[in-house]
Scaffold this motif. Structure first.
Motif, PDB file in Angstrom:
ATOM      1  N   SER A  86       0.792  -1.204   0.087  1.00  0.00           N
ATOM      2  CA  SER A  86       0.047  -0.076  -0.029  1.00  0.00           C
ATOM      3  C   SER A  86       0.939   1.167   0.075  1.00  0.00           C
ATOM      4  CB  SER A  86      -0.815   0.023   1.218  1.00  0.00           C
ATOM      5  OG  SER A  86      -0.196   0.122   2.387  1.00  0.00           O
ATOM      6  N   PRO A  87       0.354   2.365  -0.403  1.00  0.00           N
ATOM      7  CA  PRO A  87       0.864   3.486  -0.589  1.00  0.00           C
ATOM      8  C   PRO A  87       1.740   3.965   0.930  1.00  0.00           C
ATOM      9  CG  PRO A  87      -0.758   3.641  -2.117  1.00  0.00           C
ATOM     10  CD  PRO A  87      -0.797   2.635  -1.336  1.00  0.00           C
ATOM     11  N   SER A  88       0.524   3.789   1.815  1.00  0.00           N
ATOM     12  CA  SER A  88       1.078   4.320   3.173  1.00  0.00           C
ATOM     13  C   SER A  88       2.063   3.236   3.758  1.00  0.00           C
ATOM     14  CB  SER A  88      -0.253   4.413   3.974  1.00  0.00           C
ATOM     15  OG  SER A  88      -0.746   3.021   4.291  1.00  0.00           O
ATOM     16  N   ALA A  89       1.939   2.018   3.652  1.00  0.00           N
ATOM     17  CA  ALA A  89       3.041   1.248   4.117  1.00  0.00           C
ATOM     18  C   ALA A  89       4.327   1.601   3.243  1.00  0.00           C
ATOM     19  CB  ALA A  89       2.566  -0.133   3.670  1.00  0.00           C
ATOM     20  N   LYS A  90       4.497   2.002   2.166  1.00  0.00           N
ATOM     21  CA  LYS A  90       5.484   2.206   1.424  1.00  0.00           C
ATOM     22  C   LYS A  90       5.997   3.310   1.756  1.00  0.00           C
ATOM     23  CE  LYS A  90       7.507   2.627  -3.373  1.00  0.00           C
ATOM     24  NZ  LYS A  90       6.967   2.859  -5.012  1.00  0.00           N
ATOM     25  N   ALA A  92       6.052   4.690   4.840  1.00  0.00           N
ATOM     26  CA  ALA A  92       6.436   4.306   6.217  1.00  0.00           C
ATOM     27  C   ALA A  92       7.866   3.779   6.093  1.00  0.00           C
ATOM     28  CB  ALA A  92       5.555   3.530   6.923  1.00  0.00           C
ATOM     29  N   LEU A  93       7.952   2.777   5.050  1.00  0.00           N
ATOM     30  CA  LEU A  93       9.191   1.931   4.854  1.00  0.00           C
ATOM     31  C   LEU A  93      10.447   2.944   4.435  1.00  0.00           C
ATOM     32  CD1 LEU A  93       7.917  -1.324   3.527  1.00  0.00           C
ATOM     33  CD2 LEU A  93       8.763  -0.976   6.070  1.00  0.00           C
ATOM     34  N   GLU A  94       9.899   3.941   3.227  1.00  0.00           N
ATOM     35  CA  GLU A  94      10.946   4.803   2.882  1.00  0.00           C
ATOM     36  C   GLU A  94      11.563   5.607   3.921  1.00  0.00           C
ATOM     37  OE1 GLU A  94       9.010   6.658  -0.026  1.00  0.00           O
ATOM     38  OE2 GLU A  94       9.176   5.071  -1.508  1.00  0.00           O
ATOM     39  N   LYS A  95      10.649   6.106   4.984  1.00  0.00           N
ATOM     40  CA  LYS A  95      11.030   6.874   6.052  1.00  0.00           C
ATOM     41  C   LYS A  95      11.951   5.944   6.890  1.00  0.00           C
ATOM     42  CE  LYS A  95       7.921   9.701   8.085  1.00  0.00           C
ATOM     43  NZ  LYS A  95       6.775  10.193   8.517  1.00  0.00           N
ATOM     44  N   THR A 248       2.294   6.331   9.985  1.00  0.00           N
ATOM     45  CA  THR A 248       2.347   6.683   8.752  1.00  0.00           C
ATOM     46  C   THR A 248       1.774   5.575   7.948  1.00  0.00           C
ATOM     47  OG1 THR A 248       4.422   7.969   9.013  1.00  0.00           O
ATOM     48  CG2 THR A 248       3.879   7.208   6.509  1.00  0.00           C
ATOM     49  N   ALA A 249       1.980   4.325   8.271  1.00  0.00           N
ATOM     50  CA  ALA A 249       1.366   3.077   7.703  1.00  0.00           C
ATOM     51  C   ALA A 249       0.046   2.965   7.972  1.00  0.00           C
ATOM     52  CB  ALA A 249       2.365   1.794   8.059  1.00  0.00           C
ATOM     53  N   PHE A 250      -0.300   3.187   9.368  1.00  0.00           N
ATOM     54  CA  PHE A 250      -1.633   2.837   9.503  1.00  0.00           C
ATOM     55  C   PHE A 250      -2.207   4.138  10.357  1.00  0.00           C
ATOM     56  CE2 PHE A 250       0.785  -0.912  10.416  1.00  0.00           C
ATOM     57  CZ  PHE A 250       0.524  -1.607   8.941  1.00  0.00           C
ATOM     58  N   PRO A 251      -2.557   5.004   9.487  1.00  0.00           N
ATOM     59  CA  PRO A 251      -3.255   6.479  10.338  1.00  0.00           C
ATOM     60  C   PRO A 251      -4.256   6.224  11.415  1.00  0.00           C
ATOM     61  CG  PRO A 251      -3.062   6.567   8.038  1.00  0.00           C
ATOM     62  CD  PRO A 251      -2.731   5.140   8.109  1.00  0.00           C
ATOM     63  N   ILE A 274       4.572  -3.947   9.557  1.00  0.00           N
ATOM     64  CA  ILE A 274       4.108  -2.852   8.490  1.00  0.00           C
ATOM     65  C   ILE A 274       3.641  -3.744   7.200  1.00  0.00           C
ATOM     66  CG2 ILE A 274       4.487  -0.819   6.949  1.00  0.00           C
ATOM     67  CD1 ILE A 274       6.275   0.172   9.188  1.00  0.00           C
ATOM     68  N   LEU A 275       4.740  -4.682   6.908  1.00  0.00           N
ATOM     69  CA  LEU A 275       4.223  -5.272   5.496  1.00  0.00           C
ATOM     70  C   LEU A 275       3.021  -6.332   5.691  1.00  0.00           C
ATOM     71  CD1 LEU A 275       7.932  -5.820   4.374  1.00  0.00           C
ATOM     72  CD2 LEU A 275       6.185  -4.369   3.038  1.00  0.00           C
ATOM     73  N   LEU A 276       3.188  -6.926   7.009  1.00  0.00           N
ATOM     74  CA  LEU A 276       2.197  -7.929   7.320  1.00  0.00           C
ATOM     75  C   LEU A 276       0.637  -7.353   7.774  1.00  0.00           C
ATOM     76  CD1 LEU A 276       4.371 -10.605   9.204  1.00  0.00           C
ATOM     77  CD2 LEU A 276       3.236 -10.866   7.023  1.00  0.00           C
ATOM     78  N   GLY A 277       0.564  -5.962   7.576  1.00  0.00           N
ATOM     79  CA  GLY A 277      -0.827  -5.306   7.746  1.00  0.00           C
ATOM     80  C   GLY A 277      -0.981  -4.909   9.220  1.00  0.00           C
ATOM     81  N   GLY A 278       0.042  -4.995  10.044  1.00  0.00           N
ATOM     82  CA  GLY A 278       0.058  -4.304  11.349  1.00  0.00           C
ATOM     83  C   GLY A 278      -1.200  -5.181  12.462  1.00  0.00           C
ATOM     84  N   SER A 279      -1.444  -6.496  12.305  1.00  0.00           N
ATOM     85  CA  SER A 279      -2.407  -7.170  13.139  1.00  0.00           C
ATOM     86  C   SER A 279      -1.753  -8.137  14.024  1.00  0.00           C
ATOM     87  CB  SER A 279      -3.024  -8.122  11.870  1.00  0.00           C
ATOM     88  OG  SER A 279      -2.158  -9.063  11.238  1.00  0.00           O
ATOM     89  N   ALA A 280      -0.518  -8.309  14.102  1.00  0.00           N
ATOM     90  CA  ALA A 280       0.035  -9.097  15.198  1.00  0.00           C
ATOM     91  C   ALA A 280       0.163  -8.266  16.436  1.00  0.00           C
ATOM     92  CB  ALA A 280       1.559  -9.362  14.790  1.00  0.00           C
TER      93      ALA A 280
END
Length: 339
Positions: A86-90, A92-95, A248-251, A274-280
């Motif tokens: 997702s753009p937001s996850a991308k 976040a990873l760039e930052k 950033t990834a999950f506002p 972040i890549l796994l969706g932040g559900s853990a």
């Protein structure tokens, strides 16, 4: 004048013997060779010396070599294992990738980029797996090349078997450069990724014989010790950086679960989260989700063997290595009659 180098194997007294004579001779020969590698071949005013100085690599040639090494050593991104992001996850990873890491040694806080200003020539940055040692070293090297006082020669030494192999790779990348002289060039900083994983102690000693007068920055696993280096440990990610990446990834995501905070301060753990969706919600759940993602489509028996090999490797007291993991994988496969 003359310089006499002599090996001593006893005190020439009542205990005199030849048991250590061979060792003393080898040490004397090694010391003589080290001196010969450092002293000028002739006087500074001689024609030969002037020709040698004129053959020193140009800054353009050094920078071209540094650029090749940095390009070939670009750390792989774990996001490639996850396909579309997702753009937001991308973002976040760039930052996260742009974050400048801090290091510590004896309660002194610094940055890898500042190590070239230290009085000591040799430094090693250690940390646990996934702490971002390789990325931090590569990032600092990129900064040196862009605007730093020294030109970095980024060497992936951890994947080589011998120092001779490294010299061959550098020779291929450096075209007609004298690699031994280039590594000792005062304009150069030698950057060694994976020093703790490099071959045996004898190969490391061989490398440092050549690099003992050069500025060197290396990295290695936590627990590794080399008395030739000043040791620094890479700091965990600050809580503010972790929170900013998650926001950033999950506002819409609330504050970080305290049970996850420690593993999220490790860049690999935060990237997976972040890549796994932040559900853990726990470390175990995060690692289980990653394993399930990687093994999608694999037969159940293969997943069982892979999980067993990973577990056995983690319990191995001698430490992790690729060869031990592959050996354990073969053992598990044979026991499970998996071809």
């Amino acid at each position: 004048g003359w310089l006499v180098v002599r090996g001593i194997c006893d005190y020439c007294d009542s205990h005199k013997g030849d048991d250590w004579q061979g060792y003393a001779a080898c040490v004397a020969a090694a010391y003589a060779r080290a001196i010969l590698e450092e002293i000028p071949l002739c006087s500074p005013k001689s024609t030969v010396t002037r020709e040698l100085k004129n053959r020193a690599p140009s800054e353009e040639a050094l920078r071209a070599l540094a650029q090749k090494l940095l390009f070939s050593g670009t750390p792989p991104s774990i996001s490639r294992l996850f396909g579309k992001t997702s753009p937001s996850a991308k973002l976040a990873l760039e930052k996260l990738a742009a974050t400048l890491r801090t290091i510590q040694s004896s309660n002194k806080v610094s940055a890898i980029g500042n190590l070239v200003q230290e009085q000591d020539l040799h430094h090693i940055v250690i940390g646990p797996p996934g702490s971002g040692k390789t990325h931090a070293l590569w990032q600092a090297s990129s900064g040196f090349l862009a605007s730093g006082p020294l030109i970095p020669l980024y060497i992936q030494i951890g994947i080589a078997a011998t120092w001779a192999e490294i010299m061959q790779q550098l020779s291929a990348a450096g075209d007609s450069l004298d690699i031994a002289a280039t590594l000792r060039d005062p304009r150069v900083c030698v950057v060694l990724d994976g020093w703790s994983e490099f071959s045996a102690d004898s190969e490391r000693a061989h490398a440092m014989n050549l690099l003992h007068g050069s500025r060197v920055i290396a990295n290695g696993r936590r627990g590794f010790s080399d008395p030739r280096f000043n040791t620094w440990e890479i700091d965990p990610l600050p809580s503010a950086v972790v929170q900013d990446a998650i926001t950033t990834a999950f506002p819409e995501r609330p504050a970080i679960d305290p049970m996850l905070e420690e593993i999220l301060q490790i860049p690999l753990g935060l990237s997976l989260y972040i890549l796994l969706g932040g559900s853990a919600t726990t470390c175990g759940e995060l690692l289980s989700s990653f394993h399930a993602h990687l093994s999608r489509g694999f037969p159940a028996e293969f997943r069982r063997v892979l999980a067993g090999a990973v577990a056995s490797s983690e319990l191995e007291q001698r430490g992790r290595s690729w060869s031990r993991f592959t050996n354990e994988l073969q053992t598990q496969a044979l026991e499970g009659k998996l071809e």
